[in-house]
Motif scaffolding. Structure first.
Motif, PDB file in Angstrom:
ATOM      1  N   PRO A  12      11.379  19.020   7.869  1.00 48.01           N
ATOM      2  CA  PRO A  12      11.024  18.520   9.203  1.00 48.01           C
ATOM      3  C   PRO A  12      11.504  17.095   9.437  1.00 48.01           C
ATOM      4  N   TYR A  13      12.450  16.609   8.640  1.00 46.43           N
ATOM      5  CA  TYR A  13      12.816  15.206   8.705  1.00 46.43           C
ATOM      6  C   TYR A  13      14.271  14.977   9.092  1.00 46.43           C
ATOM      7  N   ALA A  14      14.467  14.078  10.072  1.00 47.82           N
ATOM      8  CA  ALA A  14      15.818  13.604  10.367  1.00 47.82           C
ATOM      9  C   ALA A  14      16.027  12.358   9.524  1.00 47.82           C
ATOM     10  N   GLY A  48       6.240   9.533  12.234  1.00 51.20           N
ATOM     11  CA  GLY A  48       6.079   8.931  10.912  1.00 51.20           C
ATOM     12  C   GLY A  48       5.741   9.965   9.839  1.00 51.20           C
ATOM     13  N   ILE A  49       4.460  10.119   9.543  1.00 50.89           N
ATOM     14  CA  ILE A  49       4.077  11.005   8.428  1.00 50.89           C
ATOM     15  C   ILE A  49       4.400  12.474   8.752  1.00 50.89           C
ATOM     16  N   GLY A  50       4.708  13.228   7.710  1.00 49.40           N
ATOM     17  CA  GLY A  50       5.046  14.645   7.884  1.00 49.40           C
ATOM     18  C   GLY A  50       3.803  15.508   7.985  1.00 49.40           C
ATOM     19  N   ASP A  51       3.154  15.451   9.147  1.00 48.16           N
ATOM     20  CA  ASP A  51       1.909  16.189   9.343  1.00 48.16           C
ATOM     21  C   ASP A  51       2.100  17.173  10.501  1.00 48.16           C
ATOM     22  N   SER A  54       0.997  23.138   2.554  1.00 51.03           N
ATOM     23  CA  SER A  54       0.778  22.161   3.633  1.00 51.03           C
ATOM     24  C   SER A  54       1.707  22.325   4.824  1.00 51.03           C
ATOM     25  N   LYS A  55       3.009  22.281   4.584  1.00 46.72           N
ATOM     26  CA  LYS A  55       3.931  22.141   5.720  1.00 46.72           C
ATOM     27  C   LYS A  55       4.217  23.461   6.433  1.00 46.72           C
ATOM     28  N   PRO A  56       4.593  24.550   5.717  1.00 47.87           N
ATOM     29  CA  PRO A  56       4.902  25.768   6.479  1.00 47.87           C
ATOM     30  C   PRO A  56       3.679  26.339   7.183  1.00 47.87           C
ATOM     31  N   PRO A  86       0.839  -1.207   0.000  1.00 40.87           N
ATOM     32  CA  PRO A  86       0.000   0.000   0.000  1.00 40.87           C
ATOM     33  C   PRO A  86       0.871   1.254   0.000  1.00 40.87           C
ATOM     34  N   TYR A  87       0.271   2.406  -0.190  1.00 41.16           N
ATOM     35  CA  TYR A  87       0.993   3.679  -0.079  1.00 41.16           C
ATOM     36  C   TYR A  87       1.717   3.707   1.265  1.00 41.16           C
ATOM     37  N   LEU A  88       2.965   4.110   1.232  1.00 42.99           N
ATOM     38  CA  LEU A  88       3.842   4.015   2.410  1.00 42.99           C
ATOM     39  C   LEU A  88       3.164   4.450   3.714  1.00 42.99           C
ATOM     40  N   PHE A  89       2.528   5.634   3.680  1.00 43.38           N
ATOM     41  CA  PHE A  89       1.994   6.155   4.948  1.00 43.38           C
ATOM     42  C   PHE A  89       0.674   5.493   5.319  1.00 43.38           C
ATOM     43  N   GLN A  90      -0.019   4.897   4.322  1.00 42.99           N
ATOM     44  CA  GLN A  90      -1.214   4.109   4.621  1.00 42.99           C
ATOM     45  C   GLN A  90      -0.787   2.801   5.293  1.00 42.99           C
ATOM     46  N   ASN A 150      15.047  18.264  -0.154  1.00 46.84           N
ATOM     47  CA  ASN A 150      14.572  16.935  -0.490  1.00 46.84           C
ATOM     48  C   ASN A 150      13.852  16.236   0.661  1.00 46.84           C
ATOM     49  N   ASN A 151      12.709  15.660   0.326  1.00 49.30           N
ATOM     50  CA  ASN A 151      12.045  14.702   1.199  1.00 49.30           C
ATOM     51  C   ASN A 151      12.423  13.329   0.637  1.00 49.30           C
ATOM     52  N   PRO A 152      13.118  12.480   1.382  1.00 54.07           N
ATOM     53  CA  PRO A 152      13.274  12.439   2.836  1.00 54.07           C
ATOM     54  C   PRO A 152      14.632  12.892   3.377  1.00 54.07           C
ATOM     55  N   ALA A 165       7.982  21.704  -2.210  1.00 54.76           N
ATOM     56  CA  ALA A 165       7.032  21.675  -1.080  1.00 54.76           C
ATOM     57  C   ALA A 165       7.684  22.101   0.235  1.00 54.76           C
ATOM     58  N   TYR A 166       9.014  21.969   0.332  1.00 57.51           N
ATOM     59  CA  TYR A 166       9.686  22.277   1.608  1.00 57.51           C
ATOM     60  C   TYR A 166      10.473  23.586   1.562  1.00 57.51           C
ATOM     61  N   ALA A 167      10.297  24.364   0.487  1.00 61.09           N
ATOM     62  CA  ALA A 167      11.113  25.585   0.326  1.00 61.09           C
ATOM     63  C   ALA A 167      10.966  26.527   1.516  1.00 61.09           C
ATOM     64  N   ALA A 185      -0.223  19.146  -3.354  1.00 59.31           N
ATOM     65  CA  ALA A 185       0.934  18.776  -4.170  1.00 59.31           C
ATOM     66  C   ALA A 185       0.923  17.284  -4.497  1.00 59.31           C
ATOM     67  N   LYS A 186       0.440  16.473  -3.555  1.00 58.75           N
ATOM     68  CA  LYS A 186       0.424  15.027  -3.795  1.00 58.75           C
ATOM     69  C   LYS A 186      -0.422  14.699  -5.029  1.00 58.75           C
ATOM     70  N   THR A 187      -1.605  15.296  -5.099  1.00 59.61           N
ATOM     71  CA  THR A 187      -2.516  15.047  -6.208  1.00 59.61           C
ATOM     72  C   THR A 187      -1.907  15.531  -7.524  1.00 59.61           C
ATOM     73  N   ALA A 218      13.260   9.377  -2.719  1.00 61.64           N
ATOM     74  CA  ALA A 218      12.369  10.517  -2.941  1.00 61.64           C
ATOM     75  C   ALA A 218      10.954  10.178  -2.468  1.00 61.64           C
ATOM     76  N   TYR A 219      10.142  11.218  -2.415  1.00 54.74           N
ATOM     77  CA  TYR A 219       8.725  11.108  -2.051  1.00 54.74           C
ATOM     78  C   TYR A 219       8.091   9.964  -2.878  1.00 54.74           C
ATOM     79  N   PRO A 220       7.474   8.972  -2.226  1.00 54.11           N
ATOM     80  CA  PRO A 220       7.054   7.765  -2.947  1.00 54.11           C
ATOM     81  C   PRO A 220       5.993   7.984  -4.023  1.00 54.11           C
ATOM     82  N   ILE A 265      16.466   5.383   8.280  1.00 54.47           N
ATOM     83  CA  ILE A 265      15.075   5.602   8.703  1.00 54.47           C
ATOM     84  C   ILE A 265      14.838   7.118   8.766  1.00 54.47           C
ATOM     85  N   ARG A 266      13.554   7.499   8.662  1.00 60.45           N
ATOM     86  CA  ARG A 266      13.224   8.927   8.708  1.00 60.45           C
ATOM     87  C   ARG A 266      12.354   9.220   9.917  1.00 60.45           C
ATOM     88  N   ALA A 267      12.641  10.303  10.648  1.00 62.02           N
ATOM     89  CA  ALA A 267      11.820  10.686  11.804  1.00 62.02           C
ATOM     90  C   ALA A 267      11.447  12.154  11.681  1.00 62.02           C
TER      91      ALA A 267
HETATM   92  C1  MLT Z   1       5.588  12.742   4.050  1.00 66.89           C
HETATM   93  O1  MLT Z   1       5.446  12.498   5.258  1.00 66.89           O
HETATM   94  O2  MLT Z   1       6.626  12.545   3.457  1.00 66.89           O
HETATM   95  C2  MLT Z   1       4.455  13.233   3.197  1.00 66.89           C
HETATM   96  O3  MLT Z   1       4.375  14.585   3.200  1.00 66.89           O
HETATM   97  C3  MLT Z   1       3.174  12.562   3.460  1.00 66.89           C
HETATM   98  C4  MLT Z   1       2.220  12.676   2.320  1.00 66.89           C
HETATM   99  O4  MLT Z   1       2.187  13.678   1.631  1.00 66.89           O
HETATM  100  O5  MLT Z   1       1.477  11.724   2.073  1.00 66.89           O
END
Ligand code: MLT
Length: 391
Positions: free
Chosen positions: A326-328, A38-41, A238-240, A13-17, A174-176, A205-207, A101-103, A125-127, A366-368
């Protein structure tokens, strides 16, 4: 029942699902203990100025179809943002407001590639890039990003010379991994795209996610010569602005023919972002109280970065990435990143993302996220530190 063959290309399934499903399989009690990195929310609230602009619009506006291209005032605000942020002069007509952006990213390869075509993809990269391509029967040419090449891998054009390359996907910051590219690197990709008849998808998306309000090295592809013909840039609120649930983004396409195709596709696929979401996005870019709130949030995120970095460093877990995102991005103590993420979840009740979920190049990492209060981040590090990874 007939199912689209594209599903066969997805073996999970989609990684975050997938991660949500794993958590759902835990007992309620165990779920309460989990610290999710986990997810970047973003967990900090959406700035009040955005919420009140949306509420006012929601109360007062007619809830009819919005414009697919997006409100003129919002597109003008984005053009003004490009001028002040990137020194890039855009016409509002070159901007299309999207439904997240995902869509947008999932659908670009429907318009700008055919089944059997190739896309070059920064890895990891972003899956969504990878999943969108494999679903459409398109081929992926991974560009392996490593510490050694600074996550700016070369594209071997000799492998791409037969006219099959349709798209080059790039994402910086870059994500991740949190890596930043140099403008020269992107310039090279623009040159390749021009020579090979491809387009460059540039995900920014992370600029504006700048923990600690540090100076950002993010740039727009449109600050680089030659990008007008081949660039497609995706930006996100979304993120900022903590607006992940609002599903609002923008796409800049300066090439008139390409833009017309995207617009035509969009007007068949959806009916545009709601007027109240667009009012929130407009407030995000124009209101001083929102800007002040975002700076405050970034200060809080900056403190969390320190807590997480200091904690992981003290444990002897090398990590990077938190300057720009926002990712280590953490070197995992054992090579199998799914195994290590699984063990961290089971034994420490901390959810992290396995690096391999971002592509083969993510294996061994791993990403946190930093989307937990400081004390929870410190606790997560402490719990991980109590684990024994010796083999
Ligand atoms: C992430 O955590 O890398 C994403 O932003 C999550 C997503 O957009 O589905």
């Amino acid at each position: 029942m007939k199912i689209n063959k594209g599903f066969k290309a997805w073996n999970s399934p989609y990684l975050f699902q997938e991660m949500e499903d794993i958590i759902a399989s835990f007992s309620q009690e165990a779920r309460r203990e989990i610290i999710s990195l986990g997810i970047g929310d973003p967990d900090l609230p959406t700035p009040a100025g955005i919420r009140s602009a949306m509420q006012t619009e929601h109360r007062n506006c007619y809830h009819g179809y919005p414009s697919v291209q997006g409100r003129q005032d919002l597109r003008e605000a984005i053009a003004a943002y490009y001028r002040s942020r990137f020194n890039v002069k855009l016409s509002p007509d070159e901007i299309l407001i999207g439904l997240g952006a995902k869509t947008d990213l999932f659908d670009l390869c429907t318009v700008f590639a055919n089944p059997g075509d190739y896309a070059a993809l920064l890895d990891p990269a972003y899956p969504v890039y990878c999943d969108s391509l494999s679903y459409r029967g398109q081929n992926i040419h991974f560009l392996p990003g490593t510490d050694a090449n600074g996550y700016m891998p070369e594209l071997d054009v000799s492998k791409m010379a037969n006219g099959d390359l349709a798209l080059i996907y790039m994402c910086y910051p870059n994500n991740p991994t949190g890596a930043m590219a140099t403008p020269d690197y992107l310039q090279t990709m623009i040159g390749h795209a021009k020579n090979l008849g491809a387009m460059v998808v540039f995900d920014i998306a992370y600029a504006d996610f700048t923990p600690g309000n540090l100076d950002s090295r993010a740039f727009s592809i449109f600050s680089l010569p030659g990008s007008e013909a081949t660039g497609i840039e995706i930006g996100s609120f979304s993120k900022p602005f903590s607006m992940t649930g609002d599903r609002i983004s923008w796409v800049v396409i300066r090439n008139p023919e390409a833009r017309e195709y995207w617009k035509r596709y969009r007007s068949n696929r959806d009916s545009g972002a709601s007027n109240y979401d667009q009012a929130g996005a407009l407030a995000a870019l124009t209101r001083d109280d929102v800007k002040a709130q975002v700076r405050e949030n970034m200060d809080i995120y900056g403190k969390r970065v320190k807590t997480l970095m200091d904690g992981l460093t003290a444990l002897g877990w090398p990590c990077s990435g938190l300057d720009n995102t926002p990712y280590a991005w953490i070197r995992s103590p054992i090579p199998d990143s799914r195994e290590v993420a699984g063990r961290i979840l089971k034994e420490a009740r901390v959810m992290v993302t396995p690096g391999v979920g971002f592509g083969p190049g993510g294996e061994g990492y791993i990403r946190a996220t930093i989307f937990q209060p400081e004390n929870r981040l410190a606790e997560a590090v402490e719990r991980i530190g109590a684990m024994d990874f010796r083999v």
